[in-house]
Scaffold this motif. Structure first.
Motif, short mmCIF file in Angstrom:
data_model
loop_
_atom_site.label_atom_id
_atom_site.label_comp_id
_atom_site.label_asym_id
_atom_site.label_seq_id
_atom_site.Cartn_x
_atom_site.Cartn_y
_atom_site.Cartn_z
N ARG A 1 -1.50 1.08 -4.96
CA ARG A 1 -1.17 -0.21 -4.34
C ARG A 1 -0.44 -1.11 -5.33
NH1 ARG A 1 -2.02 -3.60 -0.32
NH2 ARG A 1 -2.94 -2.01 0.99
N SER B 1 -2.81 3.22 5.97
CA SER B 1 -1.58 2.62 5.45
C SER B 1 -0.71 2.20 6.62
CB SER B 1 -0.87 3.60 4.52
OG SER B 1 0.11 4.33 5.14
N GLY C 1 0.83 -1.21 0.00
CA GLY C 1 0.00 0.00 0.00
C GLY C 1 0.87 1.25 0.00
#
Ligand code: FAD
Length: 515
Positions: free
Chosen positions: A370, A468, A286
């Motif tokens: 991502r 994240s 991510g």
């Protein structure tokens, strides 16, 4: 078996190999998938735009990007001793001091603030104008601030900036960043200086340092919560290596993929890729982000544009978007002048020597994408989604950056060079037209970061938010495991203003100095 095993002889890996092997009592091994450079074009600064897609490029591709007219963006990465520093454009910009404050906040570790990184920046550097409070004078990497070689069209663009009230600063690595300066370059005697040239090759004569090229690392060997070694393949034959400490330096794409192939990553992604999950790490892959450049605002020249004696893009201009004359604070946008046509694959390039380009970009994009593993094998192409231009902020700043480029481009200071604006062309004016142009004109600035970001807590929210979760701790050790540190572009939590290479070297220098 080694005391320290480094995976990847790229920018960060070369720093660690050289620094760790300074201690003759430590046996250091380096595994690199590529070979030593043999292509003479690598050393020639002007040739860098032609290097992608040669055999030593991993040649990644993004998935189609809705924000950029569904285009697929090539993402070159070096598969070679020196890694991406053998392909890069040689610009050396550390960023603004405030860029690093979120790093220190997310980790609670002052080493990752600008003040904490400054000794690493200085240690890495042999600045062409000598040492001072900002610069190092006798480090491994030449940082060259050109003067006489600057193209006359670049000088006119710098004058146009000054006429607009933009501060003329001598150097982008000596305090303030807002302003126009010649580009600091990792070039010595007219040749590229890669991280391998600077760090690794001079260290290879040490008996305690071993570099193995052509070593493709497939996965990690995991024993409970300790990572003890790697499974690799050399010339088609399997090989296993073990080490007390493993430093994963495979870069912002390959490092997270190697962890994922080893069963560490988002559980649902691993399952879909046919990989048994040993540790669910939703943050891995991510926070993927990158700088974009608009390529470009192109002008037909009134007279022949002499070829660049450097690497084409000879000056950068960092600007506050609301007030481009403001000298303090972090910039929002960057402009660059290329003494050649520079366009995306969607635009028709005018002939070389007949045109020049003003590039424009957003220094602190907020779009986050991502990276996803798609299969258990090294050759399974990853799914790369940087989510380009997916936020209002990034679209607004990209518009503003292009507007400022055109303002500079139409300045009287460039009258002697400008015949006409070719791209986007004077008929492109409305917001809709500009957005359509941007979607077709933006290209990667080649700075993907963030996929194994540093932070104080593994799963919980730190200052950068629960969306994240961090992957490595403040000492860059993989959360929840012993024996493995990640040291490369992937640990960067938020991208600095400038090109990222200088910061990656400083991260590696700082990590190595801490032990
Ligand atoms: P890398 O340097 O990419 O190193 C990773 C290494 O790991 C490679 O050698 C790779 O072959 C190896 N590896 C990967 N997987 C495996 C495996 N499974 N087994 C064994 N080895 C493996 N930055 C700037 O600051 N200025 C610029 O002007 C600039 N221009 C750029 C232009 C281009 C075309 C590119 C590609 C990049 C540019 N960059 C620039 C970005 C900069 O070069 C990179 O961010 C930086 O080099 C990344 O360093 P790294 O150590 O994270 O990874």
């Amino acid at each position: 078996s080694f005391d320290i095993l480094i995976i990847g002889a790229g920018s960060a890996g070369c720093v660690l190999a050289a620094r760790f092997s300074e201690n003759p009592a430590i046996r250091v091994g380096v595994l690199e998938a590529g070979e030593h450079p043999s292509d003479p074009d690598i050393a020639i600064p002007q040739k860098w735009p032609s290097l992608p897609d040669r055999p030593y490029d991993w040649a990644y591709r993004t998935i189609p990007q809705p924000g950029t007219a569904n285009r697929v963006h090539p993402w070159p990465r070096g598969r070679i001793v020196g890694g991406s520093s053998c392909l890069h454009a040689m610009a050396h910009v550390r960023g603004h001091a405030d860029d690093f404050a979120p790093w220190a906040l997310a980790t609670g570790d002052a080493r990752w603030s600008y003040a904490g990184l400054l000794p690493g920046f200085r240690r890495s550097e042999a600045f062409s104008r000598g040492a001072d409070a900002h610069h190092g004078g006798d480090g491994p990497l030449t940082v060259y601030l050109p003067d006489d070689e600057l193209s006359p069209v670049v000088r006119a663009y710098m004058a146009a900036g000054v006429a607009r009230g933009v501060p003329l600063i001598g150097d982008h690595n000596a305090g303030p960043l807002n302003g126009v300066a010649a580009n600091s370059l990792t070039i010595r005697d007219g040749k590229r200086v890669s991280a391998a040239d600077a760090y690794l090759l001079p260290a290879l004569e040490r008996p305690n340092l071993t570099l193995i090229t052509g070593a493709r690392v497939h996965r990690l060997v995991v024993a409970g919560s300790r990572i003890t070694g790697v499974e690799a393949e050399i010339a088609g034959a399997p090989a296993t290596f073990s080490a007390g400490m493993i430093c994963l330096c495979a870069g912002a794409i390959a490092s997270p993929l190697l962890l994922m192939r080893s069963g560490i990553g988002p559980a649902s992604d691993l399952k879909a890729a046919g990989i048994a999950c040993i540790a669910d790490r939703p943050g891995l892959g991510g926070n993927l982000h990158d700088h974009l450049l608009t390529a470009g605002n192109v002008y037909r020249a009134r007279r022949p544009v002499p070829p660049s004696r450097l690497q084409h893009s000879e000056s950068l201009m960092y600007l506050n978007a609301a007030d481009p004359t403001r000298p303090d604070g972090r910039p929002d946008v960057v402009l660059g002048c290329v003494a050649a046509p520079s366009v995306s694959e969607c635009l028709a390039p005018p002939a070389y020597g007949t045109a020049y380009t003003l590039l424009s970009g957003v220094t602190h994009p907020t779009s986050r994408g991502r990276l996803t593993v798609t299969g258990p094998d090294l050759d399974d192409a990853p799914r790369i989604d940087p989510a380009y231009l997916s936020t209002d902020h990034d679209r607004a700043m990209a518009r503003r950056a292009l507007q400022l480029a055109r303002e500079i481009g139409h300045s009287p200071a460039l009258d002697e060079w400008r015949a006409e604006e070719i791209h986007p062309g004077l008929d492109v004016r409305s917001e809709t037209e500009i957005d359509a142009f941007l979607a077709r004109a933006v290209i990667t600035h080649h700075h993907p970061v963030g996929t194994c970001r540093m932070g104080a807590e593994a799963m919980g929210a730190d200052s950068l938010g629960a969306d994240s979760p961090s992957v490595v701790d403040p000492d860059l050790k993989l959360h929840g495991f012993e024996g493995l540190h990640v040291v490369d572009a992937s640990v960067i939590p938020t991208i600095p203003s400038g090109p990222v290479h200088a910061a990656i070297l400083a991260i590696a220098e700082t990590f190595a100095a801490g032990r």
